[in-house]
Write an enzyme that holds these catalytic residues in place. Structure first.
Site, short mmCIF file in Angstrom:
data_model
loop_
_atom_site.label_atom_id
_atom_site.label_comp_id
_atom_site.label_asym_id
_atom_site.label_seq_id
_atom_site.Cartn_x
_atom_site.Cartn_y
_atom_site.Cartn_z
N TYR A 1 10.76 5.00 1.61
CA TYR A 1 11.69 4.04 2.22
C TYR A 1 13.13 4.21 1.72
O TYR A 1 14.06 3.67 2.31
CB TYR A 1 11.23 2.60 1.97
CG TYR A 1 10.15 2.11 2.92
CD1 TYR A 1 10.48 1.56 4.16
CD2 TYR A 1 8.81 2.21 2.59
CE1 TYR A 1 9.49 1.10 5.03
CE2 TYR A 1 7.82 1.75 3.46
CZ TYR A 1 8.16 1.20 4.67
OH TYR A 1 7.20 0.75 5.53
N ASP B 1 0.81 -1.23 0.00
CA ASP B 1 0.00 0.00 0.00
C ASP B 1 0.84 1.28 0.00
O ASP B 1 0.29 2.37 0.05
CB ASP B 1 -0.92 0.01 1.23
CG ASP B 1 -0.13 0.06 2.53
OD1 ASP B 1 1.10 -0.19 2.51
OD2 ASP B 1 -0.73 0.36 3.57
N ARG C 1 10.18 1.51 16.44
CA ARG C 1 8.79 1.42 15.93
C ARG C 1 8.05 0.22 16.54
O ARG C 1 6.88 0.30 16.86
CB ARG C 1 8.85 1.31 14.40
CG ARG C 1 7.51 1.23 13.72
CD ARG C 1 6.78 2.56 13.66
NE ARG C 1 5.41 2.36 13.22
CZ ARG C 1 4.35 3.04 13.67
NH1 ARG C 1 4.51 4.00 14.55
NH2 ARG C 1 3.14 2.77 13.21
C1 G6P Z 1 3.50 0.58 5.15
C2 G6P Z 1 4.22 -0.46 4.33
C3 G6P Z 1 4.00 -1.81 4.92
C4 G6P Z 1 4.48 -1.83 6.35
C5 G6P Z 1 3.78 -0.75 7.14
C6 G6P Z 1 4.43 -0.63 8.51
O1 G6P Z 1 2.12 0.37 5.07
O2 G6P Z 1 3.82 -0.47 3.00
O3 G6P Z 1 4.72 -2.74 4.16
O4 G6P Z 1 4.19 -3.08 6.94
O5 G6P Z 1 3.90 0.49 6.49
O6 G6P Z 1 3.64 0.14 9.33
P1 G6P Z 1 3.80 0.05 10.90
O7 G6P Z 1 2.69 0.90 11.40
O8 G6P Z 1 3.65 -1.41 11.27
O9 G6P Z 1 5.16 0.57 11.19
MN MN Z 2 4.69 -2.31 2.04
#
Ligand code: G6P
Ligand code: MN
Length: 436
Positions: A259, A170, A279
């Site tokens: 990223y 996403d 995180r």
């Molecule tokens: C985005 C990335 C995902 C990832 C997520 C992490 O949506 O596309 O691949 O897993 O961020 O988010 P978080 O809230 O778990 O750090």
């Molecule tokens: Mn992702």
């Protein structure tokens, strides 16, 4: 396919599950008759069963619902599997983030060596999941967003080249949404061209249908001048989007995937990270705590409206399912074997490019232009290091793992690569195959 679908959510215990279920329930083009939660952790799965049962009862939905830890029960006769498994759960994510940081390099769940640590765990868990799905539901569609996606997709490309799987992330939607919001634009008018590896790519252009031109140059100017509007974002995401301005100031020709901060500005991201509270810790106290709190409120009879809503994350995945089901040919950025989509990149790479989705599955577009050397060089190093990691996994090879770790763009030299590899072998224990 019949009108009403059976959906299995693999990794059912995840904090994303309520958002996904709510998206399914609200989606006009994806009607379900049965939802199944599958997880190998009965405790997490049971908590989510309580929350989802509550949502279904409250909304008076006429949908069969079950939770199971048994793969046969989970997959038999199912139509769609949405996979969001996290092998090793949040506790291992914390280690993936903290161990590399201890050695002075990027510690992140999908990028750098943290991503490699997770990648080996994920290949093991995901291949087992796919094996079970092939046993019990070989005709079902797997919509996969299990991270780190390029590594998982590369393992699947090798082992199961012909199965019905769609790998989706996403992040490009997240980027487009925050850019639209920041500058008062409407992304529903956009035809974006994007290329890269997962969490590692660039926009080439964003054609705005209502204006009849590519608006990427204007967006880049705005990012440079004003930065992205991060109001309402969680602090760590706000930081990430702020860093996009730094990338664009120095590399002003393409909108980057956020990223890339970990590969282009590792020192900046390290400085911005608390190595004792990463995180993973934020999620333990946020998304995961929210599950326990919600379950508690439901059990005490104090729950009325839950703090969950349909999620952007879920929307994407359910839209893909609807596009398959109704042969809609909707367009998404998807993760696919290259095979010429990026003409000047090795064809056995796994890349992320615009793709149409219909009843046959994914039809990626070919860019029909060569990507710039700067991007190509970065991607080639990343592809090679990820391929070496996948080799290491299948061949049980310590040597290949060390080569993969050394080649990773966040790693300054082979001694750091070896020190982190050895520590991650210890930390991962049986989550990893033995490397000899
Ligand atoms: C985005 C990335 C995902 C990832 C997520 C992490 O949506 O596309 O691949 O897993 O961020 O988010 P978080 O809230 O778990 O750090
Ligand atoms: Mn992702």
């Amino acid at each position: 396919m019949s009108d009403k679908q059976i959906v299995t959510i693999a990794g059912g215990g995840s904090g994303y599950t309520p958002g996904i279920v709510l998206t399914i329930l609200n989606h006009k083009e994806f009607e379900v008759k049965e939802i199944r939660l599958y997880d190998d952790d009965p405790i997490k799965n049971e908590k989510m069963e309580i929350i989802i049962s509550y949502i279904l009862e409250k909304g008076n939905y006429n949908i069969t619902f079950k939770r199971t830890e048994d793969p046969k029960e989970a997959f038999i006769n199912t139509d769609f599997i949405f996979s969001q498994i996290r092998v090793g759960k949040i506790e291992m994510r914390e280690k993936d983030e903290k161990i590399p940081l201890k050695h002075g390099i990027v510690g992140q769940e999908t990028c750098g060596l943290g991503g490699f640590s997770y990648g080996i765990r994920s290949m093991k868990g995901f291949l087992k999941l796919v094996e079970d799905i092939q046993t019990y539901a070989p005709d079902a569609w797997i919509l996969n967003y299990t991270n780190p996606e390029t590594i998982v997709a590369e393992a699947i490309r090798r082992e199961y080249p012909n199965i019905k799987i769609i790998n989706a992330c996403d992040m490009t939607i997240g980027i487009e949404e925050i850019i639209s919001k920041s500058f008062g634009l409407d992304r529903s008018n956009w035809i974006p061209i994007y290329y890269g590896l997962n969490h590692f790519g660039w926009y080439d252009s964003i054609y705005d249908v209502s204006l009849g031109r590519d608006i990427m140059p204007e967006i880049l100017e705005k990012i440079k001048k004003e930065g992205i509007d991060v109001s309402g974002e969680e602090p760590s995401w706000a930081q990430t989007y702020e860093n996009m301005k730094v990338i664009v100031e120095n590399f002003p020709t393409h909108i980057p995937n956020n990223y890339l901060e970990y590969y282009l500005y590792p020192n900046l991201t390290i400085k911005q990270t608390d190595p004792t509270y990463t995180r993973a810790n934020q999620i333990m106290e946020g998304r995961l705590q929210q599950i326990d709190d919600t379950v508690e409120r439901i059990k005490d009879g104090k729950a009325t409206d839950l703090d969950y809503e349909s999620s952007g994350h879920g929307q994407y995945i359910v839209d893909i399912a609807a596009s398959i089901l109704h042969n809609k040919n909707d367009r998404f950025m998807l993760i696919v074997p290259n095979k010429g989509a990026i003409p000047n990149l090795r064809e056995d790479a796994v890349v992320e490019v615009p793709s149409y989705v219909n009843a046959k599955g994914v039809e990626p577009i070919s860019l029909r232009f060569n990507i710039p050397d700067f991007h190509k060089g970065l991607m080639e190093a990343q592809v090679a290091s990820e391929k070496l990691l996948v080799d290491a996994f299948f061949e049980n090879s310590y040597q290949k793992a060390l080569e993969a770790f050394t080649l990773n763009q966040t790693v300054p030299n082979a001694s750091v690569a070896k020190a982190v590899l050895d520590e991650l072998i210890e930390a991962n224990g049986n989550y990893w195959p033995e490397l000899k």
